[in-house]
Enzyme design. Structure first.
Site, short mmCIF file in Angstrom:
data_model
loop_
_atom_site.label_atom_id
_atom_site.label_comp_id
_atom_site.label_asym_id
_atom_site.label_seq_id
_atom_site.Cartn_x
_atom_site.Cartn_y
_atom_site.Cartn_z
N ALA A 156 9.17 37.17 37.19
CA ALA A 156 10.76 37.40 36.55
C ALA A 156 11.34 36.26 36.21
O ALA A 156 10.91 35.05 36.35
CB ALA A 156 11.55 38.16 37.54
N ASN A 157 12.59 36.19 35.85
CA ASN A 157 13.36 35.11 35.61
C ASN A 157 15.02 35.16 36.00
O ASN A 157 15.11 36.28 36.49
CB ASN A 157 13.28 34.57 34.13
CG ASN A 157 13.98 35.80 33.48
OD1 ASN A 157 15.01 35.96 33.31
ND2 ASN A 157 12.90 36.40 32.57
N ARG A 158 15.62 34.26 35.83
CA ARG A 158 17.13 34.27 36.35
C ARG A 158 18.26 35.01 35.67
O ARG A 158 19.39 34.61 35.75
CB ARG A 158 17.47 32.90 36.58
CG ARG A 158 16.65 32.11 37.74
CD ARG A 158 17.21 30.86 38.22
NE ARG A 158 16.21 29.89 39.02
CZ ARG A 158 16.12 30.04 40.15
NH1 ARG A 158 16.70 30.98 40.82
NH2 ARG A 158 15.22 29.23 40.81
N SER A 159 17.81 35.52 34.48
CA SER A 159 18.82 36.12 33.67
C SER A 159 19.47 37.14 34.52
O SER A 159 18.93 38.01 35.23
CB SER A 159 17.88 36.80 32.42
OG SER A 159 19.12 37.52 31.81
N ALA B 298 16.45 38.06 28.31
CA ALA B 298 15.41 37.13 28.72
C ALA B 298 13.87 37.70 28.98
O ALA B 298 13.73 37.84 30.05
CB ALA B 298 15.74 36.11 29.83
#
Ligand code: C5P
Length: 225
Positions: free
Chosen positions: A29-32, A95
């Site tokens: 995943a990512n920090r969005s 994102a």
């Protein structure tokens, strides 16, 4: 509420991160946070648009007055966006993970007895913005993408504009020192084929409101985007 500058317009917005499974309990995943995309969906609805928000997993609430479709992966996000066409405007603020695990395991990966960690093979995800921006039959009149960069903001935004078939790129500097990622404020530059505008630092809600005004002005011009 303000003037209904998007009355009668259909808008699709993507927001949030995507989660790409590794096994049943793990994901990439990512920090969005989804804050910017959700604010855009909210602002479009307030301006009278018929809004479909396709969102990855987020903790921010579903905006009122918006059709929200919850997805996890990039592939699911693309499918939901395509199913929501036709639209007048697409704003791709998600994102999206660039890669997914080539074949996610159906069983939880275990630590092997010999201690060697698993090696994950990644494959490229579909590019949702490029798919919509280059759509042969159902391309929305106005396609807006984002470019979150830590380096060479303008050059990267200009190449994205061309490569992905977008009309505007909302470029933002996400260097850790800016606090943009996951934060409340944003400093953006709107990059179009006819030039670019730098906007002062403002809240993500103000960015959304200004972007709606910019989108409405473009749609009201008789020619092109
Ligand atoms: O290439 P990059 O990921 O920086 O491009 C960002 C823009 O492209 C954003 O508008 C994002 O929502 C969109 N994008 C997408 N699908 C992808 C990758 C990016 O829609 N797989």
């Amino acid at each position: 509420s303000g003037p209904k500058v998007l009355a009668g317009r259909r808008v699709i917005v993507t927001s949030g991160p995507t989660h790409e499974p590794i096994d049943p309990v793990r994901y990439l995943a990512n920090r969005s946070s989804g804050r910017q995309g959700h604010a855009i969906a909210t602002a479009c609805a307030a301006a009278g648009a018929d809004v479909t928000l396709v969102s990855g997993p987020v903790t921010v609430p579903d905006p009122a007055g918006v059709r929200t479709i919850a997805v996890e992966t990039a592939s699911q996000m693309l499918e939901a966006v395509e199913a929501s066409l036709p639209a007048d405007v697409a704003v791709m603020a998600a994102a999206v993970a660039d890669w997914r695990v080539a074949s996610a395991s159906e069983r939880k990966l275990k630590k092997p007895a010999d201690g060697a960690p698993p090696v994950l093979e990644l494959v490229e995800n579909p590019d949702i913005l490029a798919t919509i921006g280059r759509h042969h039959t159902l391309r929305p009149r106005l396609v807006v993408g984002f470019a979150a960069e830590t380096d060479d903001l303008l050059e990267n935004a200009l190449s994205k504009l061309a490569r992905k078939g977008a009309d505007f790129i909302v470029a933002n500097d996400v260097s850790p020192a800016t606090g943009v990622m996951g934060g409340e404020a944003n400093t953006v530059r709107i990059v179009t084929p006819d030039g670019n505008e730098e906007w002062p630092k403002m809240s993500k809600i103000e960015v959304a409101d200004r972007l709606v005004a910019r989108i409405a002005a473009s749609l009201d011009k008789p020619e092109s985007g």
